[in-house]
Write a protein that holds these residues in place. Structure first.
Motif, PDB file in Angstrom:
ATOM      1  N   ARG A 138      20.908 -12.249 -21.756  1.00  0.00           N
ATOM      2  CA  ARG A 138      20.118 -13.323 -22.373  1.00  0.00           C
ATOM      3  C   ARG A 138      20.108 -13.185 -23.896  1.00  0.00           C
ATOM      4  N   PHE A 139      20.008 -11.939 -24.363  1.00  0.00           N
ATOM      5  CA  PHE A 139      20.027 -11.675 -25.802  1.00  0.00           C
ATOM      6  C   PHE A 139      21.340 -12.142 -26.416  1.00  0.00           C
ATOM      7  N   LEU A 140      22.470 -11.841 -25.774  1.00  0.00           N
ATOM      8  CA  LEU A 140      23.777 -12.271 -26.287  1.00  0.00           C
ATOM      9  C   LEU A 140      23.865 -13.791 -26.362  1.00  0.00           C
ATOM     10  N   LEU A 141      23.395 -14.457 -25.316  1.00  0.00           N
ATOM     11  CA  LEU A 141      23.449 -15.922 -25.283  1.00  0.00           C
ATOM     12  C   LEU A 141      22.491 -16.532 -26.297  1.00  0.00           C
ATOM     13  N   ARG A 142      21.306 -15.962 -26.400  1.00  0.00           N
ATOM     14  CA  ARG A 142      20.290 -16.491 -27.318  1.00  0.00           C
ATOM     15  C   ARG A 142      20.769 -16.407 -28.765  1.00  0.00           C
ATOM     16  N   ARG A 143      21.434 -15.313 -29.104  1.00  0.00           N
ATOM     17  CA  ARG A 143      21.910 -15.105 -30.473  1.00  0.00           C
ATOM     18  C   ARG A 143      23.288 -15.721 -30.714  1.00  0.00           C
ATOM     19  N   GLY A 144      23.980 -16.111 -29.655  1.00  0.00           N
ATOM     20  CA  GLY A 144      25.330 -16.636 -29.821  1.00  0.00           C
ATOM     21  C   GLY A 144      26.286 -15.595 -30.372  1.00  0.00           C
ATOM     22  N   LEU A 145      26.144 -14.345 -29.925  1.00  0.00           N
ATOM     23  CA  LEU A 145      26.910 -13.230 -30.489  1.00  0.00           C
ATOM     24  C   LEU A 145      28.303 -13.108 -29.879  1.00  0.00           C
ATOM     25  N   ASP A 146      29.211 -12.585 -30.679  1.00  0.00           N
ATOM     26  CA  ASP A 146      30.558 -12.295 -30.207  1.00  0.00           C
ATOM     27  C   ASP A 146      30.485 -11.193 -29.153  1.00  0.00           C
ATOM     28  N   HIS A 147      30.977 -11.472 -27.967  1.00  0.00           N
ATOM     29  CA  HIS A 147      30.964 -10.462 -26.904  1.00  0.00           C
ATOM     30  C   HIS A 147      32.375 -10.245 -26.350  1.00  0.00           C
ATOM     31  N   SER A 148      33.370 -10.483 -27.192  1.00  0.00           N
ATOM     32  CA  SER A 148      34.760 -10.374 -26.738  1.00  0.00           C
ATOM     33  C   SER A 148      35.120  -8.946 -26.330  1.00  0.00           C
ATOM     34  N   PHE A 149      34.392  -7.958 -26.837  1.00  0.00           N
ATOM     35  CA  PHE A 149      34.649  -6.560 -26.491  1.00  0.00           C
ATOM     36  C   PHE A 149      34.103  -6.205 -25.112  1.00  0.00           C
ATOM     37  N   LEU A 150      33.168  -7.016 -24.591  1.00  0.00           N
ATOM     38  CA  LEU A 150      32.464  -6.711 -23.345  1.00  0.00           C
ATOM     39  C   LEU A 150      33.289  -7.176 -22.150  1.00  0.00           C
ATOM     40  N   LYS A 151      33.624  -6.243 -21.266  1.00  0.00           N
ATOM     41  CA  LYS A 151      34.454  -6.555 -20.094  1.00  0.00           C
ATOM     42  C   LYS A 151      33.620  -6.852 -18.855  1.00  0.00           C
ATOM     43  N   ALA A 152      32.523  -6.086 -18.652  1.00  0.00           N
ATOM     44  CA  ALA A 152      31.765  -6.286 -17.410  1.00  0.00           C
ATOM     45  C   ALA A 152      30.370  -5.690 -17.491  1.00  0.00           C
ATOM     46  N   PHE A 153      29.468  -6.300 -16.729  1.00  0.00           N
ATOM     47  CA  PHE A 153      28.163  -5.722 -16.429  1.00  0.00           C
ATOM     48  C   PHE A 153      28.257  -5.080 -15.052  1.00  0.00           C
ATOM     49  N   ILE A 154      27.788  -3.848 -14.939  1.00  0.00           N
ATOM     50  CA  ILE A 154      27.703  -3.163 -13.649  1.00  0.00           C
ATOM     51  C   ILE A 154      26.223  -2.902 -13.407  1.00  0.00           C
ATOM     52  N   THR A 155      25.644  -3.563 -12.399  1.00  0.00           N
ATOM     53  CA  THR A 155      24.205  -3.500 -12.211  1.00  0.00           C
ATOM     54  C   THR A 155      23.849  -2.964 -10.829  1.00  0.00           C
ATOM     55  N   THR A 156      22.637  -2.368 -10.745  1.00  0.00           N
ATOM     56  CA  THR A 156      22.249  -1.719  -9.501  1.00  0.00           C
ATOM     57  C   THR A 156      20.749  -1.462  -9.473  1.00  0.00           C
ATOM     58  N   SER A 157      20.285  -0.955  -8.322  1.00  0.00           N
ATOM     59  CA  SER A 157      18.945  -0.383  -8.125  1.00  0.00           C
ATOM     60  C   SER A 157      17.806  -1.387  -8.036  1.00  0.00           C
ATOM     61  N   GLU A 158      18.102  -2.666  -8.155  1.00  0.00           N
ATOM     62  CA  GLU A 158      17.073  -3.692  -8.045  1.00  0.00           C
ATOM     63  C   GLU A 158      17.629  -4.882  -7.270  1.00  0.00           C
ATOM     64  N   ASN A 159      16.730  -5.683  -6.701  1.00  0.00           N
ATOM     65  CA  ASN A 159      17.171  -6.933  -6.084  1.00  0.00           C
ATOM     66  C   ASN A 159      17.818  -7.826  -7.139  1.00  0.00           C
ATOM     67  N   PHE A 160      18.761  -8.639  -6.697  1.00  0.00           N
ATOM     68  CA  PHE A 160      19.542  -9.493  -7.588  1.00  0.00           C
ATOM     69  C   PHE A 160      19.190 -10.942  -7.278  1.00  0.00           C
ATOM     70  N   TYR A 161      18.686 -11.675  -8.283  1.00  0.00           N
ATOM     71  CA  TYR A 161      18.121 -13.007  -8.059  1.00  0.00           C
ATOM     72  C   TYR A 161      18.998 -14.107  -8.667  1.00  0.00           C
ATOM     73  N   PRO A 162      18.869 -15.332  -8.130  1.00  0.00           N
ATOM     74  CA  PRO A 162      19.709 -16.449  -8.590  1.00  0.00           C
ATOM     75  C   PRO A 162      19.602 -16.730 -10.087  1.00  0.00           C
ATOM     76  N   HIS A 163      18.397 -16.616 -10.673  1.00  0.00           N
ATOM     77  CA  HIS A 163      18.276 -16.910 -12.107  1.00  0.00           C
ATOM     78  C   HIS A 163      19.005 -15.867 -12.947  1.00  0.00           C
ATOM     79  N   GLN A 164      19.145 -14.630 -12.413  1.00  0.00           N
ATOM     80  CA  GLN A 164      19.903 -13.608 -13.123  1.00  0.00           C
ATOM     81  C   GLN A 164      21.397 -13.879 -13.024  1.00  0.00           C
ATOM     82  N   LYS A 165      21.854 -14.269 -11.846  1.00  0.00           N
ATOM     83  CA  LYS A 165      23.268 -14.595 -11.661  1.00  0.00           C
ATOM     84  C   LYS A 165      23.682 -15.726 -12.599  1.00  0.00           C
ATOM     85  N   ALA A 166      22.807 -16.716 -12.790  1.00  0.00           N
ATOM     86  CA  ALA A 166      23.126 -17.845 -13.661  1.00  0.00           C
ATOM     87  C   ALA A 166      23.374 -17.384 -15.091  1.00  0.00           C
TER      88      ALA A 166
END
Length: 420
Positions: free
Chosen positions: A185-213
């Motif tokens: 959300r921070f990256l989107l809110r700021r409109g930051l360059d994220h070309s270096f970022l390949k993937a998010f790897i997430t775990t340990s919590e339930n995964f909800y539709p608003h997060q997937k969006a």
């Protein structure tokens, strides 16, 4: 080079693992050397997974807590094992003996799974349950981790994480789902360059539709959510192409059972995740009820990624704890409170808080397009699923409450505190 030839062999052969043979070897060892199983199943011969399921009853945390030593093998060298504990978020922590060389099995499985989103033992930013004092991050050179404070979520600290990741070309963000969601959300809110970022790897919590969006809104950045737990019996990955969680039988023998220990076989039915170790002969947990639940999606081959085995449409976490109560004692699960997709698109976070039966507060982090009409519609949708006498209110917040170990909580109950 770091983990040695056993890890390398396990990594290369992970998908070809003969799970049944490994399970039977652990069962044989348990029947011979572990007092709990040796006494309970004396004289029983197990020659297949079907025999195992027919003969062995399920156990749970309370059973193991009742006699820790009875679950410990009499044939092991204890110096080759670590005594660990689970987080204890659902009650008293569970003591466990885990082999010190468990990384051979654990990291081979994780690295093979993460390779699907481009991971090649690459540097990772890790944001989970560490508190970092006196500095912004620490470095674990063996695991190639840049470990950040999972309890700091200010705009300034998110900016610091971003600066370090971009400057050092760290392409993978690994953390609790809620932390990763906040950073996305921070990256989107700021409109930051994220070309270096390949993937998010997430775990340990339930995964909800608003997060997937939110994850889907970052072009070129992959996302892998996976399920695991401290007992290290079950591993499942979220397949973004199919929208299903695929269970890895190469990691642990997994079942989905109803309350009568019967296999869940109907598509859409909810069952408890039950796991058996394939490698921990020192303290083997066999047919162990995890307290987590999943919605069954069948057994077969995924047309998108090729996974073969059992899948679920969702993993529900501590199902029994995610309830909100009406004044008359009836309840509704938080899963049943699911919102329409257009509402999820307008919120950036959601949490249910209940101080007493018949009263429910819905905390919301506003997203794009959120206004008073969205708030009222959200309140009405939730209220319609509760008893007519239940009071539902909506509160806008900047951040949501987390547990002591930094995990996001969808449902918070203060009923016990009020009663006391």
């Amino acid at each position: 080079m770091i983990f040695g030839p056993r890890y390398a062999s396990r990594f290369r052969g992970y998908w070809k693992t003969d799970s049944e043979s490994r399970l039977l070897a652990v069962v044989e060892s348990a029947l011979r050397d572990v007092p709990f199983y040796a006494q309970r199943y004396k004289g029983i011969r197990i020659t297949s997974a079907a025999d195992f399921k027919a003969a062995f009853s399920t156990i749970d945390k309370d059973v193991v807590l009742g006699d820790y030593e009875a679950f410990t093998s009499t044939a092991i060298d204890r110096s080759r094992y670590d005594e660990c504990t689970t987080g204890g978020t659902s009650g008293k922590p569970l003591r466990l003996l885990l082999p010190r060389d468990r990384y051979v099995h654990e990291y081979a499985a994780l690295h093979r799974m993460w390779s699907k989103v481009g991971y090649r033992f690459s540097p990772r930013a890790v944001v989970r349950n560490e508190r970092i004092v006196g500095r912004d991050f620490i470095i674990n050179p063996i695991l190639r981790e840049y470990v950040f404070d999972g309890f700091r979520s200010s705009e300034e600290y998110l900016e610091r994480i971003y600066e370090v990741m971009k400057h050092r070309n760290i392409g993978f963000y690994h953390g609790y789902t809620s932390n990763a969601h906040e950073f996305a959300r921070f990256l989107l809110r700021r409109g930051l360059d994220h070309s270096f970022l390949k993937a998010f790897i997430t775990t340990s919590e339930n995964f909800y539709p608003h997060q997937k969006a939110v994850f889907d809104a970052l072009p070129g950045v992959k996302h892998m959510n996976f399920y695991g737990h401290s007992e290290k019996l079950v591993l499942a990955e979220y397949c973004s192409a199919s929208g299903l969680y695929h269970f890895h039988q190469q990691y642990g023998f997994c079942e989905l059972l109803d309350e009568f220990d019967r296999d869940v076989v109907s598509i859409g039915e909810v069952g408890e995740i039950v796991g058996s170790t394939l490698y921990n002969v020192g303290m083997p947990l066999l047919r162990y009820r995890t307290g987590d639940y999943a919605r069954y999606a069948g057994v077969g081959q995924c047309a998108h990624c090729g996974h073969q085995g059992m899948s679920a449409t969702e993993i529900l976490g501590r199902w029994a704890g995610d309830r909100v109560y009406n004044a008359d004692g009836s309840y509704v699960t938080t899963t049943a409170l699911n919102l329409h997709s257009d509402l999820y698109a307008r919120i950036a976070g959601l949490q249910y808080v209940q101080s007493q039966p018949g009263e429910l507060l819905v905390r919301v982090i506003p997203g794009s397009g959120y206004d008073s009409s969205v708030a009222e519609r959200l309140r009405a949708v939730v209220a319609a699923k509760m008893a007519s006498a239940t009071s539902v209110s909506v509160e806008e917040v900047r951040e949501l409450e987390k547990s002591a170990n930094g995990k996001f909580l969808l449902s918070i109950s203060r009923r016990d505190k009020v009663a006391s």
